[in-house]
Motif scaffolding. Structure first.
Motif, mmCIF file in Angstrom:
data_model
loop_
_atom_site.group_PDB
_atom_site.id
_atom_site.type_symbol
_atom_site.label_atom_id
_atom_site.label_comp_id
_atom_site.label_asym_id
_atom_site.label_seq_id
_atom_site.Cartn_x
_atom_site.Cartn_y
_atom_site.Cartn_z
ATOM 1 N N GLU A 120 27.800 19.602 -18.443
ATOM 2 C CA GLU A 120 26.376 19.287 -18.432
ATOM 3 C C GLU A 120 26.046 18.695 -17.065
ATOM 4 O O GLU A 120 26.688 17.743 -16.634
ATOM 5 C CB GLU A 120 26.036 18.284 -19.538
ATOM 6 N N ASP A 121 25.064 19.280 -16.366
ATOM 7 C CA ASP A 121 24.669 18.796 -15.045
ATOM 8 C C ASP A 121 25.877 18.753 -14.096
ATOM 9 O O ASP A 121 26.034 17.811 -13.312
ATOM 10 C CB ASP A 121 24.007 17.422 -15.171
ATOM 11 N N ASP A 122 26.729 19.769 -14.189
ATOM 12 C CA ASP A 122 27.926 19.934 -13.356
ATOM 13 C C ASP A 122 28.953 18.821 -13.570
ATOM 14 O O ASP A 122 29.806 18.579 -12.719
ATOM 15 C CB ASP A 122 27.563 20.042 -11.873
ATOM 16 N N PRO A 163 23.686 11.025 -22.474
ATOM 17 C CA PRO A 163 23.638 11.129 -23.936
ATOM 18 C C PRO A 163 24.332 12.388 -24.465
ATOM 19 O O PRO A 163 24.967 12.344 -25.525
ATOM 20 C CB PRO A 163 22.136 11.136 -24.233
ATOM 21 N N GLN A 164 24.231 13.487 -23.708
ATOM 22 C CA GLN A 164 24.891 14.723 -24.149
ATOM 23 C C GLN A 164 26.416 14.562 -24.157
ATOM 24 O O GLN A 164 27.110 15.199 -24.960
ATOM 25 C CB GLN A 164 24.502 15.891 -23.234
ATOM 26 N N VAL A 166 27.973 11.698 -24.803
ATOM 27 C CA VAL A 166 28.269 10.896 -25.986
ATOM 28 C C VAL A 166 28.222 11.779 -27.235
ATOM 29 O O VAL A 166 29.078 11.668 -28.129
ATOM 30 C CB VAL A 166 27.292 9.719 -26.101
ATOM 31 N N GLU A 167 27.249 12.674 -27.292
ATOM 32 C CA GLU A 167 27.179 13.621 -28.410
ATOM 33 C C GLU A 167 28.425 14.504 -28.434
ATOM 34 O O GLU A 167 28.972 14.793 -29.508
ATOM 35 C CB GLU A 167 25.922 14.479 -28.287
ATOM 36 N N TRP A 168 28.861 14.962 -27.245
ATOM 37 C CA TRP A 168 30.100 15.769 -27.177
ATOM 38 C C TRP A 168 31.280 14.977 -27.715
ATOM 39 O O TRP A 168 32.093 15.515 -28.484
ATOM 40 C CB TRP A 168 30.370 16.191 -25.729
ATOM 41 N N PHE A 169 31.391 13.705 -27.323
ATOM 42 C CA PHE A 169 32.492 12.893 -27.823
ATOM 43 C C PHE A 169 32.463 12.847 -29.349
ATOM 44 O O PHE A 169 33.502 13.020 -30.009
ATOM 45 C CB PHE A 169 32.427 11.473 -27.252
#
Length: 298
Positions: A120-122, A163-164, A166-169
């Motif tokens: 996400e965002d490199d 946040p993305q 943290v969601e991945w985790f």
């Protein structure tokens, strides 16, 4: 390469951080760092190398691609599986995170086998699985996150976990959770989460000698630590970034740990070295300690 416990139930990780290799031709301090890397990898019989960022300087470095390639070759000589994440100084000007990943994939022969890669965002997050000595059961999961660089908003100095991420985790931890509340899994990134401020008040070993800011964490808290705690099976986190911090602290029974600064071409009064992380499959224990260069150099 798959990661697996040895027949005796041991697994050893060697953490390097903040090597900060600079311009070519290399400075004497860079050659000292290369020697530290070589001596450490010869001395410790490690099963995995993890570098937690600021591998190189990139701002003002004219041969930054070659600098990164040459640095990776020093590590790859040991033929030990390797994984990296990036710090705030690794991609400041011409070179990008995707460039760094491409060079790593091309130059490093013994790459640890990534699982569940998410970009996400490199900025990449991924997992490493450590398998049992005598089966393909996953015993431990290492979560590796790219914590970014400078703050993208006028608040604080350094970036925060997106946040993305943290969601991945959370999504990924759900795949591995065994439900027994045994703290077996580890998280690695470069910049400390804000809860390191609290961990610095409960140091189990080591020093908090950073004088600019005692903990150089972001000013926004996006909840990674809270989700590590709620997962129930994370033992702790390992970071770099603050060269004069080298401690293992405890906050809500999670271990928040700094790596030992490894590079000479950068600030800091702490003796250079590495951090060792020892896992034991039979007893499900995790032990970590820093080792200074005078203890393993030849």
């Amino acid at each position: 390469m798959q990661l697996r416990y040895r027949a005796d139930g041991s697994f050893k990780i060697i953490q390097f951080t903040d090597t900060h290799i600079g311009n070519m031709p290399f400075h004497d301090d860079d050659h000292r760092t290369f020697k530290l890397i070589e001596d450490a990898l010869n001395y410790f019989d490690a099963d995995l190398i993890i570098h937690t960022g600021d591998i190189i300087w990139s701002e003002g470095v004219k041969d930054v691609y070659q600098v990164y390639q040459q640095t990776l070759k020093v590590f790859d000589q040991a033929k030990i599986p390797m994984a990296v994440t990036f710090g705030n100084h690794d991609s400041e000007e011409v070179i990008t995170r995707s460039d760094l990943r491409s060079i790593f994939d091309r130059e490093v022969e013994k790459k640890a086998d990534k699982k569940h890669s998410f970009i996400e965002d490199d900025r990449e997050c991924y997992c490493l699985e450590i398998l049992a000595a005598d089966s393909d059961q996953v015993e431990n999961v290492l979560y590796v996150l790219d914590s970014g660089a400078a703050s993208p908003l006028p608040i604080g100095i350094y970036d925060w976990n997106q946040p993305q991420q943290v969601e991945w985790f959370n999504r990924t931890a759900n795949l591995y959770r065994k439900g027994d509340r045994v703290k077996r899994n580890l998280v690695f990134q470069h910049i400390p989460v804000p809860e390191y401020w609290q961990a610095a008040q409960h140091i189990l070993e080591g020093v908090n000698h950073e004088t600019n800011e005692a903990i150089s964490a972001p000013y926004l808290n996006t909840g990674l630590f809270a989700n590590m705690y709620l997962d129930g099976e994370v033992w702790g986190m390992f970071v770099g970034h603050d060269h004069d911090n080298n401690f293992e602290g405890l906050h809500h029974d999670l271990h928040l740990v700094y790596g030992n600064v490894s590079g000479y071409q950068t600030y800091g009064d702490e003796e250079r070295g590495v951090r060792i992380i020892e896992l034991n499959q039979e007893f499900q224990t995790i032990k970590t300690y820093p080792v200074k260069v005078h203890e393993f150099t030849s």
